[in-house]
Design a protein around this motif. Structure first.
Motif, PDB file in Angstrom:
ATOM      1  N   GLY A  10       0.792  -1.221   0.000  1.00 24.81           N
ATOM      2  CA  GLY A  10       0.000   0.000   0.000  1.00 24.81           C
ATOM      3  C   GLY A  10       0.824   1.270   0.000  1.00 24.81           C
ATOM      4  O   GLY A  10       0.256   2.368   0.039  1.00 24.81           O
ATOM      5  N   LEU A  11       2.142   1.151  -0.046  1.00 21.44           N
ATOM      6  CA  LEU A  11       3.025   2.317  -0.055  1.00 21.44           C
ATOM      7  C   LEU A  11       3.645   2.505  -1.435  1.00 21.44           C
ATOM      8  O   LEU A  11       4.093   1.538  -2.061  1.00 21.44           O
ATOM      9  CB  LEU A  11       4.135   2.154   0.989  1.00 21.44           C
ATOM     10  N   ASP A  12       3.678   3.754  -1.869  1.00 21.54           N
ATOM     11  CA  ASP A  12       4.354   4.081  -3.124  1.00 21.54           C
ATOM     12  C   ASP A  12       5.857   4.036  -2.882  1.00 21.54           C
ATOM     13  O   ASP A  12       6.364   4.698  -1.978  1.00 21.54           O
ATOM     14  CB  ASP A  12       3.927   5.475  -3.599  1.00 21.54           C
ATOM     15  N   CYS A  13       6.573   3.258  -3.672  1.00 24.45           N
ATOM     16  CA  CYS A  13       8.008   3.046  -3.447  1.00 24.45           C
ATOM     17  C   CYS A  13       8.809   3.378  -4.688  1.00 24.45           C
ATOM     18  O   CYS A  13       8.319   3.270  -5.819  1.00 24.45           O
ATOM     19  CB  CYS A  13       8.286   1.588  -3.068  1.00 24.45           C
ATOM     20  N   GLN A  14      10.050   3.753  -4.465  1.00 25.70           N
ATOM     21  CA  GLN A  14      11.022   3.839  -5.541  1.00 25.70           C
ATOM     22  C   GLN A  14      12.022   2.704  -5.340  1.00 25.70           C
ATOM     23  O   GLN A  14      12.514   2.487  -4.232  1.00 25.70           O
ATOM     24  CB  GLN A  14      11.721   5.188  -5.535  1.00 25.70           C
ATOM     25  N   VAL A  15      12.281   1.985  -6.415  1.00 28.95           N
ATOM     26  CA  VAL A  15      13.139   0.802  -6.357  1.00 28.95           C
ATOM     27  C   VAL A  15      14.381   1.057  -7.211  1.00 28.95           C
ATOM     28  O   VAL A  15      14.285   1.528  -8.339  1.00 28.95           O
ATOM     29  CB  VAL A  15      12.385  -0.441  -6.879  1.00 28.95           C
ATOM     30  N   TYR A  16      15.529   0.747  -6.633  1.00 26.58           N
ATOM     31  CA  TYR A  16      16.785   0.984  -7.347  1.00 26.58           C
ATOM     32  C   TYR A  16      17.672  -0.251  -7.257  1.00 26.58           C
ATOM     33  O   TYR A  16      17.856  -0.823  -6.180  1.00 26.58           O
ATOM     34  CB  TYR A  16      17.534   2.175  -6.745  1.00 26.58           C
ATOM     35  N   ASP A  17      18.220  -0.648  -8.390  1.00 27.09           N
ATOM     36  CA  ASP A  17      19.258  -1.668  -8.397  1.00 27.09           C
ATOM     37  C   ASP A  17      20.052  -1.551  -9.683  1.00 27.09           C
ATOM     38  O   ASP A  17      19.661  -0.843 -10.612  1.00 27.09           O
ATOM     39  CB  ASP A  17      18.685  -3.084  -8.218  1.00 27.09           C
ATOM     40  N   GLU A  18      21.182  -2.217  -9.719  1.00 29.56           N
ATOM     41  CA  GLU A  18      22.004  -2.317 -10.918  1.00 29.56           C
ATOM     42  C   GLU A  18      22.272  -3.783 -11.224  1.00 29.56           C
ATOM     43  O   GLU A  18      23.332  -4.159 -11.723  1.00 29.56           O
ATOM     44  CB  GLU A  18      23.306  -1.531 -10.733  1.00 29.56           C
ATOM     45  N   LEU A  19      21.283  -4.607 -10.917  1.00 31.05           N
ATOM     46  CA  LEU A  19      21.402  -6.046 -11.127  1.00 31.05           C
ATOM     47  C   LEU A  19      21.437  -6.379 -12.619  1.00 31.05           C
ATOM     48  O   LEU A  19      20.843  -5.660 -13.432  1.00 31.05           O
ATOM     49  CB  LEU A  19      20.219  -6.766 -10.485  1.00 31.05           C
ATOM     50  N   PRO A  20      22.101  -7.468 -12.970  1.00 29.83           N
ATOM     51  CA  PRO A  20      22.013  -7.939 -14.353  1.00 29.83           C
ATOM     52  C   PRO A  20      20.553  -8.199 -14.723  1.00 29.83           C
ATOM     53  O   PRO A  20      19.729  -8.502 -13.853  1.00 29.83           O
ATOM     54  CB  PRO A  20      22.817  -9.246 -14.329  1.00 29.83           C
ATOM     55  N   ARG A  21      20.233  -8.071 -15.980  1.00 25.92           N
ATOM     56  CA  ARG A  21      18.858  -8.215 -16.438  1.00 25.92           C
ATOM     57  C   ARG A  21      18.226  -9.523 -15.955  1.00 25.92           C
ATOM     58  O   ARG A  21      18.813 -10.595 -16.093  1.00 25.92           O
ATOM     59  CB  ARG A  21      18.806  -8.158 -17.970  1.00 25.92           C
ATOM     60  N   ASP A  22      17.054  -9.417 -15.368  1.00 26.09           N
ATOM     61  CA  ASP A  22      16.252 -10.554 -14.889  1.00 26.09           C
ATOM     62  C   ASP A  22      16.876 -11.293 -13.707  1.00 26.09           C
ATOM     63  O   ASP A  22      16.370 -12.337 -13.297  1.00 26.09           O
ATOM     64  CB  ASP A  22      15.991 -11.554 -16.025  1.00 26.09           C
ATOM     65  N   ALA A  23      17.967 -10.769 -13.153  1.00 32.04           N
ATOM     66  CA  ALA A  23      18.585 -11.432 -11.997  1.00 32.04           C
ATOM     67  C   ALA A  23      17.830 -11.058 -10.720  1.00 32.04           C
ATOM     68  O   ALA A  23      17.564  -9.881 -10.487  1.00 32.04           O
ATOM     69  CB  ALA A  23      20.048 -11.018 -11.874  1.00 32.04           C
ATOM     70  N   PRO A  24      17.472 -12.053  -9.897  1.00 34.30           N
ATOM     71  CA  PRO A  24      16.786 -11.737  -8.646  1.00 34.30           C
ATOM     72  C   PRO A  24      17.784 -11.200  -7.615  1.00 34.30           C
ATOM     73  O   PRO A  24      18.970 -11.527  -7.647  1.00 34.30           O
ATOM     74  CB  PRO A  24      16.241 -13.097  -8.204  1.00 34.30           C
ATOM     75  N   PRO A  25      17.324 -10.354  -6.683  1.00 34.51           N
ATOM     76  CA  PRO A  25      18.232  -9.877  -5.631  1.00 34.51           C
ATOM     77  C   PRO A  25      18.537 -10.981  -4.627  1.00 34.51           C
ATOM     78  O   PRO A  25      17.714 -11.868  -4.405  1.00 34.51           O
ATOM     79  CB  PRO A  25      17.433  -8.747  -4.975  1.00 34.51           C
ATOM     80  N   ARG A  26      19.711 -10.914  -4.045  1.00 32.35           N
ATOM     81  CA  ARG A  26      20.060 -11.835  -2.963  1.00 32.35           C
ATOM     82  C   ARG A  26      20.038 -11.135  -1.610  1.00 32.35           C
ATOM     83  O   ARG A  26      19.997 -11.793  -0.574  1.00 32.35           O
ATOM     84  CB  ARG A  26      21.433 -12.453  -3.228  1.00 32.35           C
ATOM     85  N   ILE A  27      20.059  -9.803  -1.647  1.00 32.38           N
ATOM     86  CA  ILE A  27      19.894  -8.984  -0.444  1.00 32.38           C
ATOM     87  C   ILE A  27      18.938  -7.853  -0.800  1.00 32.38           C
ATOM     88  O   ILE A  27      19.053  -7.225  -1.856  1.00 32.38           O
ATOM     89  CB  ILE A  27      21.237  -8.384   0.022  1.00 32.38           C
ATOM     90  N   GLY A  28      17.980  -7.602   0.078  1.00 39.12           N
ATOM     91  CA  GLY A  28      17.058  -6.483  -0.096  1.00 39.12           C
ATOM     92  C   GLY A  28      17.259  -5.459   1.000  1.00 39.12           C
ATOM     93  O   GLY A  28      17.477  -5.823   2.161  1.00 39.12           O
ATOM     94  N   VAL A  29      17.207  -4.193   0.644  1.00 32.42           N
ATOM     95  CA  VAL A  29      17.394  -3.108   1.612  1.00 32.42           C
ATOM     96  C   VAL A  29      16.213  -2.157   1.513  1.00 32.42           C
ATOM     97  O   VAL A  29      15.898  -1.654   0.428  1.00 32.42           O
ATOM     98  CB  VAL A  29      18.701  -2.333   1.353  1.00 32.42           C
ATOM     99  N   VAL A  30      15.536  -1.920   2.632  1.00 33.93           N
ATOM    100  CA  VAL A  30      14.417  -0.986   2.701  1.00 33.93           C
ATOM    101  C   VAL A  30      14.833   0.183   3.580  1.00 33.93           C
ATOM    102  O   VAL A  30      15.162   0.000   4.758  1.00 33.93           O
ATOM    103  CB  VAL A  30      13.160  -1.654   3.297  1.00 33.93           C
ATOM    104  N   LEU A  31      14.835   1.401   3.025  1.00 39.64           N
ATOM    105  CA  LEU A  31      15.261   2.584   3.763  1.00 39.64           C
ATOM    106  C   LEU A  31      14.135   3.614   3.784  1.00 39.64           C
ATOM    107  O   LEU A  31      13.600   3.983   2.738  1.00 39.64           O
ATOM    108  CB  LEU A  31      16.513   3.196   3.135  1.00 39.64           C
ATOM    109  N   CYS A  32      13.802   4.092   4.988  1.00 42.77           N
ATOM    110  CA  CYS A  32      12.671   5.000   5.202  1.00 42.77           C
ATOM    111  C   CYS A  32      13.163   6.418   5.488  1.00 42.77           C
ATOM    112  O   CYS A  32      13.992   6.625   6.383  1.00 42.77           O
ATOM    113  CB  CYS A  32      11.823   4.513   6.375  1.00 42.77           C
ATOM    114  N   HIS A  33      12.633   7.373   4.760  1.00 34.85           N
ATOM    115  CA  HIS A  33      13.056   8.765   4.919  1.00 34.85           C
ATOM    116  C   HIS A  33      12.544   9.360   6.225  1.00 34.85           C
ATOM    117  O   HIS A  33      11.683   8.795   6.909  1.00 34.85           O
ATOM    118  CB  HIS A  33      12.581   9.603   3.731  1.00 34.85           C
ATOM    119  N   GLY A  34      13.040  10.534   6.556  1.00 31.61           N
ATOM    120  CA  GLY A  34      12.664  11.202   7.789  1.00 31.61           C
ATOM    121  C   GLY A  34      11.474  12.131   7.638  1.00 31.61           C
ATOM    122  O   GLY A  34      10.954  12.359   6.538  1.00 31.61           O
ATOM    123  N   PHE A  35      11.040  12.696   8.754  1.00 32.64           N
ATOM    124  CA  PHE A  35       9.898  13.605   8.803  1.00 32.64           C
ATOM    125  C   PHE A  35      10.172  14.848   7.956  1.00 32.64           C
ATOM    126  O   PHE A  35      11.223  15.483   8.064  1.00 32.64           O
ATOM    127  CB  PHE A  35       9.627  14.023  10.246  1.00 32.64           C
TER     128      PHE A  35
END
Length: 253
Positions: A10-35
Motif C-alpha cells: 500500500g506504499l508508493d516506493c522507488q526501487v533501485y538496483d544495478e542487477l544484471p537483467r532478470d537477476a533476482p536480488p540476494r539482499i534487499g534493503v528498505v530505507l525510510c526517509h525522515g519527517f
C-alpha cells in the motif's frame, strides 16, 4: 540508472538496483526517509553504497517507500511523514532537558505506519523469494524509529537494522521486544552536535539494544542531523558481510 516505481504494502516506493537483467536480488534493503523529507530523499544512498562496494551491484536491490502523510498543507511542499510530529514540543523538551520524558510515549500513528511497512516487507519477500534474514531495514530520523519498531516486531528476525540519527521511543514495548529479538545486527550513527535529537537520545537507544544482547556497531560523528560518509562505508561493509554469510551457508548445504 533511474529508480522505478512500485507499490508494495500500500506504499508508493522507488526501487533501485544495478542487477544484471532478470537477476533476482540476494539482499534487499528498505530505507525510510525522515519527517518532512520528500519521498526521494534517501534514493541517492543506493548508488553511493554501490560505488563504495561495487561487488554489491550483482546482489542488492533497494526499496525507498514514501511515508503515507503529505505535509503540503503544513507548508512543506513535497514533504511527507510517517506520523504527525510536534517539532516545537520536541525542541522545547530538548531545550528544557525533558526529552527523556518523551521516550516512553508511543507516537500516535506509529502502529499504522508500522503495519504498512510490515506489509511492504511481507509482499516484497513473497514476490522476490527473499527470506527475512536477507532483508535489511533502516531509515533516517523518524524513518529510523519506524524501521526499529518493525525490526523488533516482525515474526522473523530481519538481516540487519540500520539506524541513522534515530532515538528511543515506545520504550517499554521496545525493551520487551528487543529482549526476544535474538542477535539482530544493528548499525547506528548519530551526530554529536545533533540539534533535533541530542546525542544522548542515541545513547539511550544503543544501550537498550546492548542490554537486550543485540550486537551494535555504533558510530558517533562530528556533525548534526545527517548521514556521514563513514556511515555509508560501514553499511556497505555490512551488506558485504551478509552476502558472504549467505555464500558460506550455501557451501555448507
Amino acid at each position: 540508472m533511474p529508480p522505478h516505481h512500485l507499490t508494495l504494502g500500500g506504499l508508493d516506493c522507488q526501487v533501485y538496483d544495478e542487477l544484471p537483467r532478470d537477476a533476482p536480488p540476494r539482499i534487499g534493503v528498505v530505507l525510510c526517509h525522515g519527517f518532512g523529507a520528500p519521498a526521494t530523499d534517501l534514493v541517492p544512498l543506493a548508488p553511493a553504497l554501490l560505488r563504495l562496494e561495487p561487488g554489491l551491484r550483482e546482489f542488492v536491490r533497494f526499496v525507498f517507500p514514501a511515508a503515507p502523510l503529505s505535509l503540503d498543507a503544513e507548508g512543506l511542499l513535497g514533504g511527507r511523514a510517517w506520523w504527525p510530529l510536534d517539532i516545537q514540543r520536541l525542541v522545547l523538551a530538548t531545550e528544557q532537558s525533558e526529552l527523556r520524558d518523551l521516550r516512553e510515549e508511543i507516537p500516535k500513528g506509529l502502529q499504522k505506519s508500522s503495519d504498512l511497512l510490515t506489509a511492504l516487507v511481507d509482499e516484497w519477500s513473497e514476490g522476490t523469494g527473499l527470506s527475512m534474514d536477507r532483508i535489511v531495514l533502516g531509515g533516517f530520523s523518524q524513518g529510523a524509529m519506524l524501521a526499529t519498531d518493525v525490526s523488533l516486531r516482525l515474526p522473523e528476525r530481519p538481516g540487519a537494522l540500520c539506524v541513522f540519527s534515530g532515538t528511543l521511543t515506545a520504550e517499554p514495548e521496545w525493551r520487551d521486544l528487543a529482549a526476544l529479538r535474538g542477535a539482530l545486527p544493528v548499525f547506528q550513527s548519530h551526530g554529536l552536535q545533533d540539534p533535533l535529537l541530542p546525542f544522548e537520545a542515541a545513547e539511550w537507544l544503543r544501550d537498550m539494544f546492548l542490554e537486550a544482547g543485540l550486537p551494535v556497531d555504533f558510530l558517533p560523528f562530528e556533525g548534526g542531523h545527517t548521514i556521514p560518509q563513514e556511515a555509508l562505508v560501514r553499511v556497505a561493509a555490512l551488506l558485504e558481510r551478509l552476502i558472504a554469510e549467505e555464500e558460506a551457508e550455501e557451501e555448507i548445504e
